[in-house]
Design a protein around this motif. Sequence first.
Motif, short mmCIF file in Angstrom:
data_model
loop_
_atom_site.label_atom_id
_atom_site.label_comp_id
_atom_site.label_asym_id
_atom_site.label_seq_id
_atom_site.Cartn_x
_atom_site.Cartn_y
_atom_site.Cartn_z
N ALA A 128 0.85 -1.19 0.00
CA ALA A 128 0.00 0.00 0.00
C ALA A 128 0.88 1.23 0.00
O ALA A 128 2.01 1.21 0.51
CB ALA A 128 -0.93 0.01 1.22
N LEU A 178 -6.95 5.57 -5.24
CA LEU A 178 -8.14 6.27 -4.77
C LEU A 178 -7.71 7.59 -4.17
O LEU A 178 -6.76 7.64 -3.39
CB LEU A 178 -8.87 5.43 -3.72
N LEU A 181 -7.34 10.43 -1.77
CA LEU A 181 -7.44 10.43 -0.33
C LEU A 181 -7.71 11.81 0.25
O LEU A 181 -8.34 11.94 1.30
CB LEU A 181 -6.14 9.86 0.27
N VAL A 233 -4.20 7.16 -2.27
CA VAL A 233 -3.80 5.90 -1.64
C VAL A 233 -3.82 4.84 -2.73
O VAL A 233 -4.75 4.76 -3.52
CB VAL A 233 -4.74 5.52 -0.47
N TYR A 263 -3.64 0.79 -3.60
CA TYR A 263 -3.98 -0.45 -2.91
C TYR A 263 -4.19 -1.55 -3.93
O TYR A 263 -4.33 -1.31 -5.14
CB TYR A 263 -5.25 -0.26 -2.08
N SER A 294 -10.15 -3.74 -3.19
CA SER A 294 -11.02 -3.00 -2.27
C SER A 294 -11.11 -3.71 -0.92
O SER A 294 -11.29 -3.06 0.13
CB SER A 294 -12.42 -2.85 -2.87
N ASP A 309 -8.78 -4.92 0.68
CA ASP A 309 -7.61 -4.56 1.50
C ASP A 309 -7.75 -3.20 2.16
O ASP A 309 -6.96 -2.88 3.06
CB ASP A 309 -6.34 -4.56 0.63
N LEU A 310 -8.70 -2.38 1.71
CA LEU A 310 -8.78 -1.00 2.21
C LEU A 310 -9.00 -0.92 3.72
O LEU A 310 -8.35 -0.11 4.39
CB LEU A 310 -9.87 -0.24 1.46
N ILE A 361 -5.68 -1.70 5.31
CA ILE A 361 -4.72 -0.61 5.06
C ILE A 361 -5.04 0.59 5.94
O ILE A 361 -4.15 1.21 6.53
CB ILE A 361 -4.73 -0.23 3.58
N GLY A 362 -6.35 0.92 6.04
CA GLY A 362 -6.73 2.03 6.89
C GLY A 362 -6.37 1.80 8.35
O GLY A 362 -5.90 2.71 9.04
#
Length: 606
Positions: free
Chosen positions: A326, A347, A349, A556, A558, A561, A563-564, A567-568
Amino acid sequence: MSARTDEETSGGVPTGPTRVRRWPRGPRPENVPLLVGRACSLVGLLDIAAGSFPRFRHSRMHALAEVLPGSFGPSAALSLSAGVLLLLLAHGLKRRKRRAWRAAVALLPVGALAQFGYRHSLLGVLLSLALLALLLRHRDQFAALPDPRSRWRALANFVLMSAGSVVLGLLVVNAHPHRMVGDPSVADRLAQVLYGLVGVQGPIDYRGTASWTVAFSLGALGLITALTTSYLAFRPEHPAARLTEDDERRLRALLAGHGARDSLGHFALRRDKAVVFSPSGKAAVTYRVVSGVMLASGDPIGDVEAWPGAIERFMDEARAHSWTPAVMGCSETGGEVWTRETGLDALELGDEAVVDAADFSLTGRAMRNVRQMVKRIERAGYETRVRRVADLGDAELDRVRRAADAWRGTDTERGFSMALGRMGDPADGDCLLATAHKQDAEPGEYGDLKAVLHFVPWGPDGVSLDLMRRDRSADPGMNELLIAAALQAAPRLGITRVSLNFAMFRAALARGEKIGAGPVLRAWRGLLVFLSRWFQIESLYKLNAKFRPRWEPRFVVYRTSADLPRIGFAAMQAEGFLTLAPPLPRVLRRRRAVRRPCAHGDAARA
């Protein structure tokens, strides 16, 4: 590691014919770890249900599930133990860990023998052997290296496992309501769990064999917690990677030639990051591993033509350890290169606020609020000083550093992608320091110092905001005062551009408050305003907007989706908003700083 050069990758176009490999029928090799891990999780959950709920243990569904490898139905204690261990094993299998594969390969023959000798189930034996054959055939898919680790993992495991054991223990205690003697209170039930985890009889009695079942189940949970914590505490330590002196020297050389490209470039010099270089050494990517996420920040450092080589090394390292790759806060150009070279997605951010110093002025209607605030504070007796760090004496620099540490709002140091993590290092003499002083105030521990802003270099003619700290007893508006002072002093110091705070979800906040915004956008803005109570989303946006900056989007990058959320979560840990293990005691932090000055600094934006 791949041996291709930067020139071969710079265009992102294959240099030779591509062969399409056709896999035989059955699961694709890259999906085998995920499938096996999910199957292991399913059996683990069934075991936990069998150990917690007696009715499920005697149901038709569980009778069918008993043929699955790892299923232990007759004993509640054994079911609970096996279920928890299988969930831990499943996590390693999903991440392709070699040690998890070895454990599964060793346990499956034992499971086959148990199916044959205890249940006399030919189907159970065949399922165990089929899964063993699948693991042996695709053993090359389980080659991930161990993660960096430290002793704090043992403490985190103890806390998490203890919490999980208490929850499961309450299920076990309450699974036999008709066999309880009397009507115990909630406190008695909780005491029964806590006593049982350490092998002591609690205040609740049961009729029949339920007392034995509950005691052994709770004891098994406590034993698993003790064993896993002991293993993590006494296994060989592999500390997280740090920048070496040679790494830092090479990064500074790259920043000297290409540092003007990205305002976040200097933050790559955080000493709690690791680095991978391109084959030619002309580019690099710095990162930190947090909860299995290989988290980079900003754009790669160095020559753009060499970025693909560094990105490939980054992805190779992620694959070798089965980390989730990421990137936080890369620019539009960086996002295009990352997505083109890796197939990852991007995406938006938020936006970075950049002010051109030559165009900045406090005059005009648009700057009226800032101008009035600055004038009011100046009339209250405050004055500002804007200097390079190299121009401060050692005594004054030490006082500023101690004040910034004392004024930090939390015990946890915050900042990762846009924070340097130190102040006053001899190697960072080009950093900029803006300080506010009140001359008529009584001298305190830090003299007349009331607020501090720290900027890092952005190429030869720019600076990027690193941290903002102020004395809580000072008048409001210290940040506005010092930002205005830094912008006004910028031309004198040869600075043409100043990067301020990063505003997450700025576009949603800006559009959501305008006339005509739809209900979805307004609801999204309302959620962001609510979250701003903890994460300063709206306040940073409003502070940046006061200085009429130009907005530069940040992204961001990645893999999927799915994994978001992970990652967050990892990003919040890296930035210091979430802490799974307690921070080092202040005494230990000071001792470590003595061994290597400023290795663990106190920088954080806002």
